[in-house]
Design a protein around this motif. Structure first.
Motif, PDB file in Angstrom:
ATOM      1  N   ALA A 131       0.832  -1.208   0.000  1.00 16.37           N
ATOM      2  CA  ALA A 131       0.000   0.000   0.000  1.00 16.37           C
ATOM      3  C   ALA A 131       0.867   1.258   0.000  1.00 16.37           C
ATOM      4  CB  ALA A 131      -0.927  -0.003   1.204  1.00 16.37           C
ATOM      5  N   TRP A 132       1.893   1.301   0.875  1.00 17.26           N
ATOM      6  CA  TRP A 132       2.744   2.478   0.942  1.00 17.26           C
ATOM      7  C   TRP A 132       3.730   2.530  -0.233  1.00 17.26           C
ATOM      8  CZ3 TRP A 132       1.889   6.524   3.981  1.00 17.26           C
ATOM      9  CH2 TRP A 132       1.102   6.347   5.108  1.00 17.26           C
ATOM     10  N   GLY A 133       4.246   1.386  -0.645  1.00 17.41           N
ATOM     11  CA  GLY A 133       5.176   1.371  -1.778  1.00 17.41           C
ATOM     12  C   GLY A 133       4.512   1.795  -3.074  1.00 17.41           C
TER      13      GLY A 133
ATOM     14  N   ILE B 215       9.015  -3.428   2.844  1.00 14.40           N
ATOM     15  CA  ILE B 215       9.138  -3.877   1.450  1.00 14.40           C
ATOM     16  C   ILE B 215      10.217  -4.943   1.418  1.00 14.40           C
ATOM     17  CG2 ILE B 215       9.742  -3.191  -0.895  1.00 14.40           C
ATOM     18  CD1 ILE B 215       8.649  -0.452  -0.357  1.00 14.40           C
ATOM     19  N   PHE B 216       9.788  -6.183   1.211  1.00 11.16           N
ATOM     20  CA  PHE B 216      10.696  -7.340   1.214  1.00 11.16           C
ATOM     21  C   PHE B 216      11.516  -7.403   2.511  1.00 11.16           C
ATOM     22  CE2 PHE B 216      10.261  -6.131  -3.316  1.00 11.16           C
ATOM     23  CZ  PHE B 216       9.570  -7.254  -3.756  1.00 11.16           C
ATOM     24  N   GLY B 217      10.860  -7.069   3.623  1.00 12.05           N
ATOM     25  CA  GLY B 217      11.503  -7.153   4.936  1.00 12.05           C
ATOM     26  C   GLY B 217      12.245  -5.909   5.362  1.00 12.05           C
ATOM     27  N   ALA B 218      12.294  -4.854   4.530  1.00 13.94           N
ATOM     28  CA  ALA B 218      12.984  -3.611   4.868  1.00 13.94           C
ATOM     29  C   ALA B 218      11.959  -2.498   5.087  1.00 13.94           C
ATOM     30  CB  ALA B 218      13.956  -3.222   3.766  1.00 13.94           C
ATOM     31  N   PRO B 219      11.999  -1.796   6.216  1.00 12.24           N
ATOM     32  CA  PRO B 219      11.073  -0.685   6.459  1.00 12.24           C
ATOM     33  C   PRO B 219      11.285   0.454   5.463  1.00 12.24           C
ATOM     34  CG  PRO B 219      12.137  -1.388   8.499  1.00 12.24           C
ATOM     35  CD  PRO B 219      12.863  -2.057   7.381  1.00 12.24           C
ATOM     36  N   LEU B 220      10.229   1.210   5.172  1.00 12.47           N
ATOM     37  CA  LEU B 220      10.310   2.306   4.209  1.00 12.47           C
ATOM     38  C   LEU B 220      11.293   3.379   4.644  1.00 12.47           C
ATOM     39  CD1 LEU B 220       6.555   2.880   3.260  1.00 12.47           C
ATOM     40  CD2 LEU B 220       8.334   1.911   1.819  1.00 12.47           C
ATOM     41  N   ALA B 221      11.422   3.593   5.958  1.00 12.82           N
ATOM     42  CA  ALA B 221      12.270   4.674   6.454  1.00 12.82           C
ATOM     43  C   ALA B 221      13.680   4.217   6.785  1.00 12.82           C
ATOM     44  CB  ALA B 221      11.634   5.313   7.685  1.00 12.82           C
TER      45      ALA B 221
ATOM     46  N   MET C 224      25.597   7.955  -3.242  1.00 14.63           N
ATOM     47  CA  MET C 224      24.539   8.651  -2.509  1.00 14.63           C
ATOM     48  C   MET C 224      23.434   7.710  -2.055  1.00 14.63           C
ATOM     49  SD  MET C 224      24.170  12.097  -4.860  1.00 14.63           S
ATOM     50  CE  MET C 224      22.814  12.698  -3.853  1.00 14.63           C
ATOM     51  N   GLY C 225      23.275   6.589  -2.764  1.00 15.78           N
ATOM     52  CA  GLY C 225      22.164   5.690  -2.459  1.00 15.78           C
ATOM     53  C   GLY C 225      22.229   5.078  -1.073  1.00 15.78           C
ATOM     54  N   ILE C 226      23.421   4.927  -0.516  1.00 20.54           N
ATOM     55  CA  ILE C 226      23.514   4.313   0.812  1.00 20.54           C
ATOM     56  C   ILE C 226      22.944   5.222   1.892  1.00 20.54           C
ATOM     57  CG2 ILE C 226      25.487   2.921   0.127  1.00 20.54           C
ATOM     58  CD1 ILE C 226      27.297   4.934   1.536  1.00 20.54           C
ATOM     59  N   ASN C 227      22.732   6.500   1.575  1.00 15.24           N
ATOM     60  CA  ASN C 227      22.147   7.443   2.542  1.00 15.24           C
ATOM     61  C   ASN C 227      20.668   7.690   2.295  1.00 15.24           C
ATOM     62  OD1 ASN C 227      24.636   8.019   3.944  1.00 15.24           O
ATOM     63  ND2 ASN C 227      25.249   9.256   2.162  1.00 15.24           N
ATOM     64  N   PHE C 228      20.073   6.998   1.304  1.00 18.46           N
ATOM     65  CA  PHE C 228      18.657   7.173   1.005  1.00 18.46           C
ATOM     66  C   PHE C 228      17.827   6.152   1.768  1.00 18.46           C
ATOM     67  CE2 PHE C 228      19.658   8.944  -3.481  1.00 18.46           C
ATOM     68  CZ  PHE C 228      20.013  10.153  -2.915  1.00 18.46           C
ATOM     69  N   PRO C 229      16.673   6.560   2.314  1.00 19.67           N
ATOM     70  CA  PRO C 229      15.737   5.578   2.869  1.00 19.67           C
ATOM     71  C   PRO C 229      15.183   4.670   1.779  1.00 19.67           C
ATOM     72  CG  PRO C 229      15.251   7.796   3.660  1.00 19.67           C
ATOM     73  CD  PRO C 229      16.240   7.939   2.554  1.00 19.67           C
ATOM     74  N   VAL C 230      14.646   3.567   2.184  1.00 18.13           N
ATOM     75  CA  VAL C 230      14.109   2.599   1.216  1.00 18.13           C
ATOM     76  C   VAL C 230      13.009   3.241   0.377  1.00 18.13           C
ATOM     77  CG1 VAL C 230      12.877   0.405   0.970  1.00 18.13           C
ATOM     78  CG2 VAL C 230      14.726   0.623   2.648  1.00 18.13           C
ATOM     79  N   GLY C 231      12.184   4.056   0.995  1.00 19.06           N
ATOM     80  CA  GLY C 231      11.106   4.715   0.247  1.00 19.06           C
ATOM     81  C   GLY C 231      11.636   5.637  -0.829  1.00 19.06           C
TER      82      GLY C 231
ATOM     83  N   GLN D  86      19.228  -5.701  10.429  1.00 19.41           N
ATOM     84  CA  GLN D  86      20.168  -4.921   9.647  1.00 19.41           C
ATOM     85  C   GLN D  86      20.561  -5.622   8.358  1.00 19.41           C
ATOM     86  OE1 GLN D  86      24.064  -4.230  11.414  1.00 19.41           O
ATOM     87  NE2 GLN D  86      24.039  -2.091  10.732  1.00 19.41           N
ATOM     88  N   ILE D  87      20.644  -6.958   8.402  1.00 19.64           N
ATOM     89  CA  ILE D  87      21.025  -7.704   7.194  1.00 19.64           C
ATOM     90  C   ILE D  87      19.961  -7.571   6.121  1.00 19.64           C
ATOM     91  CG2 ILE D  87      21.496  -9.998   6.277  1.00 19.64           C
ATOM     92  CD1 ILE D  87      22.712 -10.748   8.959  1.00 19.64           C
ATOM     93  N   SER D  88      18.714  -7.728   6.492  1.00 19.52           N
ATOM     94  CA  SER D  88      17.633  -7.625   5.500  1.00 19.52           C
ATOM     95  C   SER D  88      17.582  -6.231   4.891  1.00 19.52           C
ATOM     96  CB  SER D  88      16.297  -7.984   6.136  1.00 19.52           C
ATOM     97  OG  SER D  88      15.991  -7.079   7.199  1.00 19.52           O
ATOM     98  N   VAL D  89      17.802  -5.206   5.738  1.00 19.62           N
ATOM     99  CA  VAL D  89      17.774  -3.834   5.227  1.00 19.62           C
ATOM    100  C   VAL D  89      18.909  -3.609   4.238  1.00 19.62           C
ATOM    101  CG1 VAL D  89      18.073  -1.411   5.864  1.00 19.62           C
ATOM    102  CG2 VAL D  89      16.594  -2.874   7.228  1.00 19.62           C
TER     103      VAL D  89
END
Length: 431
Positions: A37-39, A149-155, A228-235, A172-175
């Motif tokens: 729903a959120w994704g 999303i696939f075990g990783a929180p949006l934030a 830069m992607g390593i500093n972006f939230p999953v969302g 942490q591993i799943s994220v």
């Protein structure tokens, strides 16, 4: 990053409102607390923004092509005024004004997306910190924090500590696995989009510094996004990955339907167009007729792909017309008109020109018939050997001279062997 995102906080309320509206729709289907729903709400936000940016994308395509066309002229200006930077800038601006080209148009879509990107980053950062923002109240905040999303929180971020990830009910591993996969996909889609633009939709016959710059960006941009992607939230990664996929698909459509003249994509498009025309013996759509009409109007200014297209039509027995239609018929070679070509007289061999060319056509003004001239010629030929064997005691000067016979061109020309009298010796230089 947080400082930049807070700078665009004025747009966080509209962005959060759009996300909440989409969440209401998808929440009724998949459940309000699910990652789907959120994704999908974030994906729908991207689609909505990109639809609104289509006019800017069209301007970007036109600007990019104009810049490619102007590169030789720009290079000439730089070489001509390399010691006068002010005059160089003035001539550049004059060239842009005359051609209606804006160098910043190619950056407009990215610049227009930046406020929404940072506003979404600010919203997701607030969700990760447990703070309400915009129209997202406490109940929506709790729902968003539970979405995975696939075990990783949006934030969650790749750099988050294990304790912070645990507070969001994840490991942490799943994220890190999910974020790493999304970062790789985001960088790969960016690289493929740029590479597709450079290899298929660029006129390879023109080598300019602009092409070298584009090649450099093709390798630099993916690296920048990866760092830069390593500093972006999953969302935010979902947002940026969706944007790259949309850009890639949009560019593929533009390249296939409206390629750059002289590019590999144009050759492929004209081959498909040729196949359709030869199959149906007509140009079926108005858009294709406009393309054929534009190619015909170029005339000798056609590029290699367009000349190949016209020649292939001719081999198939079809001729392209100025209105974009085709008719059956034999096409003349390129550059020739349909007017009757002027026939040049056939040049006679040197031996025939020296001997008078054999039988000469009758003159229109003489009034004599060709048969009479032929009979006279035969009579002279029969009389010549007889007189040559007889001994003639008369002096050469007393022999009557035969008047020269006029040929069809009006000039006097003696027959073969008919020249009489003592010949003058040739000059030593002419031997």
């Amino acid at each position: 990053m947080d400082t930049i995102a807070s700078f665009f906080s004025f747009i966080t309320t509209p962005v959060s409102w759009v996300i909440v509206q989409f969440h209401t729709v998808y929440g009724a289907i998949f459940g309000p607390d699910t990652g789907w729903a959120w994704g999908l709400s974030i994906v729908s936000l991207v689609v909505l923004i990109r639809i609104c940016l289509i006019p800017l994308f069209v301007k970007q395509i036109k600007s990019t092509r104009n810049m490619q066309v102007l590169q030789p002229k720009m290079k000439a200006i730089q070489e001509r005024y390399k010691n006068d930077k002010q005059r160089q800038s003035e001539e550049m601006m004059k060239l842009y004004k005359e051609t209606g080209t804006n160098p910043l148009s190619s950056c407009l879509p990215i610049l227009a997306q930046s406020p929404f990107f940072f506003a979404l980053y600010h919203v997701l950062s607030s969700i990760a910190s447990g703070k309400t923002i915009g129209v997202i109240n406490q109940s929506l905040l709790d729902s968003a924090r539970q979405a995975h999303i696939f075990g990783a929180p949006l934030a969650a971020k790749f750099t988050d500590s294990a304790d912070k990830v645990a507070s969001l009910d994840a490991t942490q591993i799943s994220v890190r696995v999910v974020t790493a996969i999304m970062i790789v996909l985001m960088s790969a889609s960016q690289f493929y989009t740029q590479r597709q633009l450079m290899t298929k939709n660029v006129d390879l016959t023109v080598k300019t510094p602009y092409m070298q710059q584009q090649k450099m960006l093709m390798y630099i941009f993916p690296v920048i996004f990866m760092v830069m992607g390593i500093n972006f939230p999953v969302g935010v990664l979902v947002y940026w990955l969706t944007t790259n996929v949309w850009t890639m698909g949009q560019q593929m459509y533009v390249i296939n339907q409206n390629p750059t003249p002289g590019s590999k994509a144009q050759d492929q498009y004209l081959q498909r167009l040729l196949k359709g025309i030869t199959t149906h013996n007509e140009v079926r759509s108005k858009r294709r007729r406009n393309i054929v009409s534009a190619i015909v109007a170029k005339g000798p200014d056609r590029n290699d792909n367009e000349r190949k297209f016209i020649n292939s039509l001719s081999k198939s027995g079809l001729v392209a017309q100025a209105d974009g239609t085709v008719i059956k018929g034999e096409a003349l070679p390129e550059g020739e008109s349909h007017a009757t070509k002027r026939q040049q007289p056939k040049r006679q061999p040197k031996s025939k020109r020296h001997t008078g060319g054999g039988q000469q056509p009758a003159s229109k003004t003489s009034g004599t018939k060709p048969s009479t001239d032929a009979a006279d010629a035969d009579a002279d030929a029969d009389a010549a050997p007889k007189t040559s064997l007889q001994k003639n005691d008369e002096p050469k000067d007393s022999q009557p001279k035969q008047p020269p016979r006029k040929n069809g061109s009006g000039g006097a020309r003696a027959k073969a062997g008919a020249r009489k009298g003592q010949q003058r010796p040739k000059h030593p230089t002419k031997k």
